[in-house]
Design a protein around this motif. Structure first.
Motif, mmCIF file in Angstrom:
data_model
loop_
_atom_site.group_PDB
_atom_site.id
_atom_site.type_symbol
_atom_site.label_atom_id
_atom_site.label_comp_id
_atom_site.label_asym_id
_atom_site.label_seq_id
_atom_site.Cartn_x
_atom_site.Cartn_y
_atom_site.Cartn_z
ATOM 1 N N LEU A 163 -3.445 -10.523 4.845
ATOM 2 C CA LEU A 163 -2.001 -10.584 5.113
ATOM 3 C C LEU A 163 -1.321 -9.269 4.728
ATOM 4 C CD1 LEU A 163 -1.274 -14.210 3.840
ATOM 5 C CD2 LEU A 163 -1.481 -13.433 6.214
ATOM 6 N N SER A 164 -1.757 -8.695 3.631
ATOM 7 C CA SER A 164 -1.160 -7.431 3.170
ATOM 8 C C SER A 164 -1.426 -6.308 4.167
ATOM 9 C CB SER A 164 -1.751 -7.034 1.824
ATOM 10 O OG SER A 164 -1.713 -8.114 0.938
ATOM 11 N N GLU A 165 -2.658 -6.245 4.668
ATOM 12 C CA GLU A 165 -2.993 -5.161 5.593
ATOM 13 C C GLU A 165 -2.301 -5.332 6.941
ATOM 14 O OE1 GLU A 165 -7.155 -3.935 5.741
ATOM 15 O OE2 GLU A 165 -7.405 -4.538 3.657
ATOM 16 N N PHE A 190 0.840 -1.195 0.000
ATOM 17 C CA PHE A 190 0.000 0.000 0.000
ATOM 18 C C PHE A 190 0.879 1.250 0.000
ATOM 19 C CE2 PHE A 190 -2.379 -3.365 2.112
ATOM 20 C CZ PHE A 190 -3.586 -3.326 1.441
ATOM 21 N N ARG A 191 2.083 1.127 -0.459
ATOM 22 C CA ARG A 191 3.050 2.226 -0.489
ATOM 23 C C ARG A 191 4.120 1.886 -1.526
ATOM 24 N NH1 ARG A 191 5.671 2.564 5.213
ATOM 25 N NH2 ARG A 191 3.573 2.237 6.030
ATOM 26 N N ASP A 192 4.991 2.808 -1.804
ATOM 27 C CA ASP A 192 6.106 2.620 -2.756
ATOM 28 C C ASP A 192 5.621 2.135 -4.116
ATOM 29 O OD1 ASP A 192 7.779 3.410 -0.663
ATOM 30 O OD2 ASP A 192 7.857 1.361 0.112
ATOM 31 N N ASP A 193 5.664 0.805 -4.361
ATOM 32 C CA ASP A 193 5.270 0.326 -5.702
ATOM 33 C C ASP A 193 3.774 0.016 -5.816
ATOM 34 O OD1 ASP A 193 5.491 -1.795 -3.970
ATOM 35 O OD2 ASP A 193 6.528 -3.124 -5.366
ATOM 36 N N THR A 222 -3.928 2.917 11.914
ATOM 37 C CA THR A 222 -2.816 2.934 10.952
ATOM 38 C C THR A 222 -3.288 3.150 9.521
ATOM 39 O OG1 THR A 222 -2.835 0.540 10.588
ATOM 40 C CG2 THR A 222 -1.489 1.358 12.421
ATOM 41 N N CYS A 223 -4.601 3.201 9.301
ATOM 42 C CA CYS A 223 -5.100 3.488 7.940
ATOM 43 C C CYS A 223 -6.240 4.502 7.994
ATOM 44 C CB CYS A 223 -5.511 2.217 7.214
ATOM 45 S SG CYS A 223 -6.636 1.117 8.098
ATOM 46 N N PRO A 224 -5.997 5.659 8.633
ATOM 47 C CA PRO A 224 -7.069 6.633 8.786
ATOM 48 C C PRO A 224 -7.219 7.516 7.547
ATOM 49 C CG PRO A 224 -5.098 7.484 9.808
ATOM 50 C CD PRO A 224 -4.731 6.139 9.243
ATOM 51 N N ALA A 225 -8.438 8.035 7.366
ATOM 52 C CA ALA A 225 -8.658 9.038 6.331
ATOM 53 C C ALA A 225 -8.372 10.400 6.958
ATOM 54 C CB ALA A 225 -10.085 8.949 5.808
ATOM 55 N N ASP A 256 2.092 -3.452 10.494
ATOM 56 C CA ASP A 256 3.379 -3.669 11.163
ATOM 57 C C ASP A 256 4.389 -2.589 10.758
ATOM 58 O OD1 ASP A 256 5.306 -5.253 12.715
ATOM 59 O OD2 ASP A 256 6.217 -5.631 10.755
ATOM 60 N N LEU A 257 4.407 -2.245 9.476
ATOM 61 C CA LEU A 257 5.327 -1.195 9.008
ATOM 62 C C LEU A 257 5.017 0.137 9.694
ATOM 63 C CD1 LEU A 257 5.435 -1.771 5.115
ATOM 64 C CD2 LEU A 257 7.270 -2.224 6.763
ATOM 65 N N VAL A 258 3.735 0.488 9.761
ATOM 66 C CA VAL A 258 3.344 1.771 10.359
ATOM 67 C C VAL A 258 3.734 1.807 11.839
ATOM 68 C CG1 VAL A 258 1.394 3.266 10.949
ATOM 69 C CG2 VAL A 258 1.455 2.122 8.720
#
Lengths: 339, 195
Positions: A66-68, A11-14, A176-179, A73-75
């Protein structure tokens, strides 16, 4: 239909996030009318909902699980303060663990298993390969604080609202995924305070009515509403904290790339009363769909055009769409023959 | 069917609802103890002037058993912020508090009062004596104060922050968001004085 979690996307970079055909079909399209109007669009979240739909279970686990969880974890590694719980929220955090583990193990027996032996609980998350035994209510027996422990295992942001003096207070959460809102800044605010920046709705009495309704929610009677905005690129973490990293992307939309760059971002918001603490669990489950995927449904495409075209100016500003709103409306026009 | 006539009238108010309002303060005649707390001001005694009519009224009243004026500052003749909690916790439960000073100061003191076991209904905030704000950077969480103009430079990360009206009673601060994150050209040449 629900597709099993398997792929690992970013959900970032690529930005490798994509929706399967099944995910597009079950996408919670949020506009019931051609014109978007503010309303207290709250309805009972009667469980189980339609099989395979996002409303089937209390916690919707889909192909992006799994992606979310990897993104979360990254955030948290970048900024541990994206998760917090005030000391008086400990019982509410355990309520959340109980509610999540009990429903998820019943709703997805292939993914999650729970065995209770008195207050000794054995939890297995087969998707994340976790196998933990702990004493219910004793935070020292968990590998990390209870809010973070369970928050790392459910899709979507979670806030736990303490109820006192007829009001709701934002006293714990994992966000970690707020608008575009900050848990660290809004922590401890009352219901109307944390909605302070929302335009128009206060004058319409939306928050007075909503608060009255929400404080009266009983145990086992969850309610839901949909909220929406637009996001450039499939970026989950559109937080104020990281705005310096993604702000420039708002200016990257062109007539040529609208279809792949602009995403409709829908939040399935569920409010559920916690049995012991009387807190309200507020889960904000975010779904992203690119305009290219959205217009594969002709009804959605036409309605999306009409809603965007009629959007009031204050909402365009508040939702941060100023720089690409017109480009989007022009691009969508071809899907609305009347125009 | 919803018709246009059913739709509520939209009145646009640019004000952010989390910004504290400071309605007129009147003396609580039932209080056993009237406590007046002002920030010592180096540029004239604005805080003292705000409190004076209330103190005069309290002195005339027969019911108030105790009138306690406290001036907070760093010099020898006043009480320091770190001494305040001890003083507050020794006051009777039926006290009323009247606070005057900068906005950050009155909310700091209100927090100390509530931590000592009093409730917010006992605390009366006079309008802030000036436009100084405490600013919370939403990117690095650093505090910058006093801030009187927007945008303001963050003391932590150095970014130019748009000062918003969204206020947190926990941080006793307003939120600041980078003004030129989308385009460096968004940075205005001159900053605007806050109200």
């Amino acid at each position: 239909m629900r597709t099993a979690p398997a792929k690992l996307e970013t959900f970032r970079d690529d930005f490798t996030y994509t929706n399967s055909k099944e995910a597009i079909e079950r996408f919670p399209f949020p506009f019931p009318e051609d014109e978007y109007a503010y309303s207290v669009n709250i309805e009972p979240h009667t469980l189980p909902g339609p099989a395979g739909s996002v409303n089937e279970f209390l916690f919707d686990i889909d192909e992006h699980y799994l992606s979310e969880m990897a993104e979360r974890d990254l955030v948290l590694k970048e900024n541990p303060k994206r998760c917090l719980a005030m000391p008086h929220m400990e019982p509410a955090c355990w309520d959340f663990i109980d509610r999540a583990m009990t429903t998820m193990s019943a709703d997805y027996p292939d993914y999650f298993k729970l065995e209770k032996n008195g207050d000794q609980w054995h939890w297995q998350n087969l998707l994340l390969k976790l196998d933990d035994t702990f004493t219910f209510g004793d935070s020292s027996t968990l590998p990390c604080p209870p809010m973070e422990y369970m928050g790392r295992q459910v899709q979507g942001d979670i806030a736990l609202l303490d109820q006192r003096d007829g009001d709701l207070f934002l006293d714990a959460g994992i966000v970690t995924c707020p608008a575009d809102w900050s848990l660290a800044f809004d922590a401890g605010m009352s219901f109307k305070e944390w909605h302070g920046p929302v335009p128009m709705a206060h004058e319409m009495g939306v928050f007075d009515r909503a608060l009255k309704y929400l404080t009266a929610i009983p145990v086992d009677r969850p309610v839901r509403r949909l909220n929406w905005t637009l996001t450039v690129n499939a970026r989950m973490d559109t937080s104020p904290e990281t705005y310096p990293m993604w702000g420039a992307e708002n200016r990257s939309v062109t007539p040529e790339n609208v279809g792949e760059k602009v995403y409709l971002r829908v939040e399935l918001q569920v409010l559920d009363r916690m049995a012991r603490s009387n807190a309200l669990m507020f889960s904000i489950r975010t779904y992203l769909i690119s305009m290219d995927d959205l217009v594969t449904n002709k009804d959605w495409a036409r309605r999306m055009h009409r809603v965007m075209k009629n959007l009031p100016e204050p909402l365009i500003d508040y939702k941060g769409l100023t720089h690409y709103h017109q480009i989007l409306v022009d691009w969508l026009a071809k899907y609305d023959p009347v125009n | 069917m919803q018709t246009n006539a059913d739709k509520p009238e939209l009145t646009l108010n640019p004000g952010v609802k989390s910004r504290p309002q400071y309605p007129p303060v009147s003396l609580n005649p039932a209080a056993q103890c009237q406590v007046f707390i002002a920030r010592k001001n180096t540029t004239g005694d604005k805080a003292g002037a705000l409190l004076k009519p209330l103190m005069d009224e309290a002195e005339k009243s027969e019911k108030s058993l105790n009138i306690i004026p406290l001036v907070v500052g760093e010099d020898g003749d006043v009480i320091s912020m770190s001494q305040l909690p001890q003083t507050i916790s020794s006051l009777p439960l039926a006290s009323s508090f009247y606070l005057a000073g900068t906005e950050a100061f009155i909310w700091d003191v209100a927090k100390l009062i509530c931590e000592a076991g009093f409730i917010m209904e006992q605390v009366h905030l006079l309008p802030p004596v000036n436009n100084e704000r405490r600013l919370f950077c939403t990117h690095c969480y650093a505090i910058t104060e006093p801030v009187t103009h927007s945008p303001a430079v963050c003391s932590g990360c150095g970014r130019h922050l748009l000062v918003r009206d969204h206020f947190s009673k926990i941080h006793r601060a307003y939120v600041g968001v980078q003004i030129d994150a989308e385009d460096p050209a968004d940075l205005p040449e001159e900053s605007e004085e806050l109200c």
